[in-house]
Design a protein around this motif. Structure first.
Motif, PDB file in Angstrom:
ATOM      1  N   LEU A 252      34.303 -40.827  43.842  1.00 59.88           N
ATOM      2  CA  LEU A 252      34.096 -41.019  42.402  1.00 59.88           C
ATOM      3  C   LEU A 252      34.938 -42.184  41.882  1.00 59.88           C
TER       4      LEU A 252
ATOM      5  N   LEU B 287      28.823 -43.404  46.841  1.00 60.19           N
ATOM      6  CA  LEU B 287      27.904 -42.256  46.805  1.00 60.19           C
ATOM      7  C   LEU B 287      27.910 -41.508  48.138  1.00 60.19           C
TER       8      LEU B 287
ATOM      9  N   VAL C 197      31.041 -39.425  48.288  1.00 62.19           N
ATOM     10  CA  VAL C 197      30.945 -38.221  47.450  1.00 62.19           C
ATOM     11  C   VAL C 197      30.056 -37.180  48.144  1.00 62.19           C
TER      12      VAL C 197
ATOM     13  N   LEU D 241      33.195 -45.297  42.842  1.00 61.38           N
ATOM     14  CA  LEU D 241      32.028 -45.524  41.976  1.00 61.38           C
ATOM     15  C   LEU D 241      32.447 -46.040  40.600  1.00 61.38           C
TER      16      LEU D 241
ATOM     17  N   SER E  24      28.808 -49.304  45.607  1.00 63.57           N
ATOM     18  CA  SER E  24      28.254 -48.129  44.928  1.00 63.57           C
ATOM     19  C   SER E  24      27.676 -47.157  45.943  1.00 63.57           C
ATOM     20  N   VAL E  25      26.896 -47.699  46.896  1.00 65.49           N
ATOM     21  CA  VAL E  25      26.279 -46.828  47.899  1.00 65.49           C
ATOM     22  C   VAL E  25      27.353 -46.195  48.784  1.00 65.49           C
TER      23      VAL E  25
END
Lengths: 198, 456
Positions: free
Chosen positions: A133, A149, A152, A136, A145-146
């Motif tokens: 998080l 993700l 997470v 992100l 970003s990927v």
């Protein structure tokens, strides 16, 4: 507090790789950290699931790393815009420390919620979710970003493996892991792809 | 054969086939549109779990299909949803070629719908979260077509919707505990809280709504409109499943909370639109208004029927609005008021469609959005007058915004003469769109009565 002799080294490895992903400028280091993360998560899930089911997570994770590596290989300048000053690294490190403190305070609460999940799993899960998080929140770059993700989701998958052992869910989560990496690869390549004629 | 094969596997394969054929733009769009119309017809006419005689052949379509130890079941109550979803997809796809909304939209749009239908069919229905996450991934190439820079809104969209799924899955596990310990209030509140958080991410509810505005600002309005219209509606139908399955969620406390969340969203979106000067973002506020209306309806006694019936008018209004925006966007340098001043004089039909669609979302009489809004306002007013006033406030904000847009479009820096300069095919589409908006507003029974009968 931790319930296996392997727990501490695995947690340390997860912590190290997630912080490395946060600080790294080189995509090779980031992808390698992600792959190591999947390896450590596989070892943790082995404590809960049979080998064949746990392997699904490892294979899907390594496939995701390969897909991202292949995409980044073809767009070597992908992370150029994301270079940050040394002070930025210190900030990220401090933020990671803050996340660690929050996790420390959250572990006990979550253990009361989920008495059937062991403390190592909860630690690993919260660590990855927290770091993911944070990642992100600090980026607007498709690859980061990927990667955030995926981190997470890996954290969630570790704790969810203790609660649910359906083959369909394992398959769909593996599909999602590969799907995220495919989308990441697409987003990295999309700006350079030939525009489709209108 | 099974219903899963007919309405999920085959459409997904057809979508992938059309993806390969996307270079032949007109062909792929036409085939996709016809296919969706055909699927809608099949969903309406084809009986399940009964022998079907066709010439010398006999078919049997079973409603259930086993897959990896789980079942995909098409229940009788889901069939009307199939009819409407494919019909609405057909409505969206019809104009794709003429307004150049991207070659990915139709093929991946069909795959998206197949995945969302699979999400409605899977048993236990909590696994639907994973299928919704896959559907979100399919949306990305629609929103970020090849050759264009990746916008921040796309990343926010991906992140926000993906983060919602773990909450839904986790809630599913907790709900199993609630079923075995129904008196455990702590467990109930915990699961309700997690569920709410999941849907806050999935539906773009305040404060996680920024991606809706970012998408509508940056992305082709038609592509954004399709995704933002189909996805929240289907997710809300999935959410309705929770209210159906778990009776304790239908307590006064939760329903009031749901209603007020919806009312607050409509009011804030309406006010936001009133002060906005970017046409794309105003469209984003309209989508938030519609999501708010869905939430408010979900808290009403006849939620299933209302939510189901909302699908058609909201699609008509949002599609027409997106169509008009696409026409203006393709010709102007920007979507700010400053860039579009006086453009209504050059493109009067597109401007009229845009303003009428905005008024329809606001719930102005004789337009498609009005009849169901009237029902919602009436029902809500009988339960909580302040909540109904909140909805009216949102509508007033949207009307104020519509009046501002109208003023900007017709008053330019120079007094350009009025002339119709839209290309003929676009003109036909716009005229058809305006006709739909007025027709379904004046004769709502044409739309709602068959929908209601299908639902029965």
């Amino acid at each position: 507090m931790l319930d296996s002799p392997f727990a501490l080294p695995l947690l340390l490895l997860l912590g190290l790789t997630s912080v490395m992903m946060l600080l790294a400028r080189s995509w090779k280091l980031m992808v390698a950290s992600l792959a190591l993360q999947y390896l450590a998560a596989f070892a943790l899930i082995l404590l809960i699931w049979p080998v064949n089911m746990a392997l699904v997570k490892l294979v899907a994770g390594l496939m995701a790393c390969l897909i991202l590596a292949a995409a980044l290989w073809n767009t070597p300048d992908a992370l150029v815009d994301e270079h940050f000053a040394p002070s930025g690294r210190i900030f990220r490190l401090l933020a990671a420390g803050l996340v660690l403190i929050i996790i420390q305070s959250g572990v006990t609460g979550l253990q009361e919620w989920l008495p059937e999940v062991n403390s190592t799993t909860i630690w690993a899960s919260l660590l990855l979710i927290g770091m993911g998080l944070l990642h992100l929140g600090l980026t607007t770059h498709p690859f980061r970003s990927v990667a955030g993700l995926l981190t997470v989701y890996l954290g969630f998958e570790i704790v969810y493996a203790s609660l649910e052992n359906s083959a369909l869910v394992a398959g769909l989560l593996a599909g999602l892991t590969v799907g995220f990496s495919l989308v990441g690869a697409y987003l990295l390549a999309a700006p350079d792809l030939e525009k489709e004629p209108e | 054969m099974s219903a899963f094969l007919v309405w999920v596997a085959v459409p997904a394969l057809v979508g992938l086939g059309l993806f390969v054929l996307r270079r032949f733009y007109l062909l792929s769009v036409s085939l996709g549109t016809l296919f969706c119309a055909g699927m809608s017809l099949l969903a309406w006419r084809l009986p399940l779990d009964t022998d079907i005689q066709f010439s010398r052949f006999t078919f049997y379509i079973s409603s259930a299909q086993d897959l990896f130890g789980r079942q995909f079941v098409l229940e009788a109550r889901d069939r009307p949803i199939l009819v409407v979803v494919y019909l609405l997809a057909c409505f969206w796809f019809f104009a794709v070629y003429w307004i150049r909304a991207g070659r990915m939209l139709v093929p991946l749009g069909i795959v998206l719908i197949a995945l969302l239908i699979a999400a409605l069919m899977v048993e236990p229905f909590l696994y639907a979260g994973l299928l919704i996450a896959l559907a979100v991934l399919v949306c990305v190439p629609i929103l970020a077509p090849p050759g264009s820079p990746v916008r921040r809104g796309v990343l926010r969209f991906l992140t926000s919707l993906s983060l919602g799924v773990p909450f839904i899955l986790f809630t599913g596990w907790i709900l199993a505990g609630v079923e075995s310990r129904p008196g455990d209030l702590f467990l109930i509140y915990r699961s309700a809280g997690l569920l709410a958080l999941g849907f806050v991410f999935l539906l773009g509810i305040f404060p996680f709504h920024t991606w809706v505005l970012m998408l509508s600002e940056d992305i082709h309005p038609y592509a954004a409109g399709f995704v933002l219209s189909v996805l929240p509606w289907m997710i809300s139908l999935f959410g309705l499943g929770f209210l159906d399955h778990y009776t304790w969620l239908r307590s006064d406390y939760f329903l009031t909370l749901l209603r007020w969340a919806g009312v607050a969203m409509v009011a804030m979106a309406g006010l936001g639109a009133a002060f906005e000067i970017h046409l794309g973002r105003i469209y984003g506020f309209a989508i938030l208004t519609e999501t708010g209306l869905i939430l408010a309806s979900a808290g009403l006694p006849n939620a299933s029927a209302l939510l189901f019936e909302l699908g058609a008018p909201r699609t008509v209004s949002l599609a027409v609005w997106a169509l008009a925006l696409s026409v203006l966007r393709s010709r102007s340098k920007g979507m700010n008021f400053g860039s579009l001043a006086g453009w209504g004089r050059a493109y009067p039909v597109a401007a009229a469609a845009l303003i009428l669609a905005q008024f329809s979302v606001a719930g102005v009489p004789i337009l498609a959005g009005f009849p169901l809004r009237l029902t919602i306002w009436n029902t809500l007013a009988s339960m909580d007058i302040f909540a109904a006033l909140g909805l009216v406030l949102g509508s007033l904000g949207m009307i104020a915004s519509g009046l501002r847009v109208m003023a900007v479009l017709v008053t330019g820096p120079q007094d350009n003469p009025w002339s119709i300069t839209e290309p003929r095919e676009v003109l036909t589409l716009m005229a058809l769109a305006i006709f739909f908006l007025l027709f379904f507003g004046i004769f709502p029974q044409v739309l709602t009565v068959p929908l209601f009968n299908t639902l029965q």
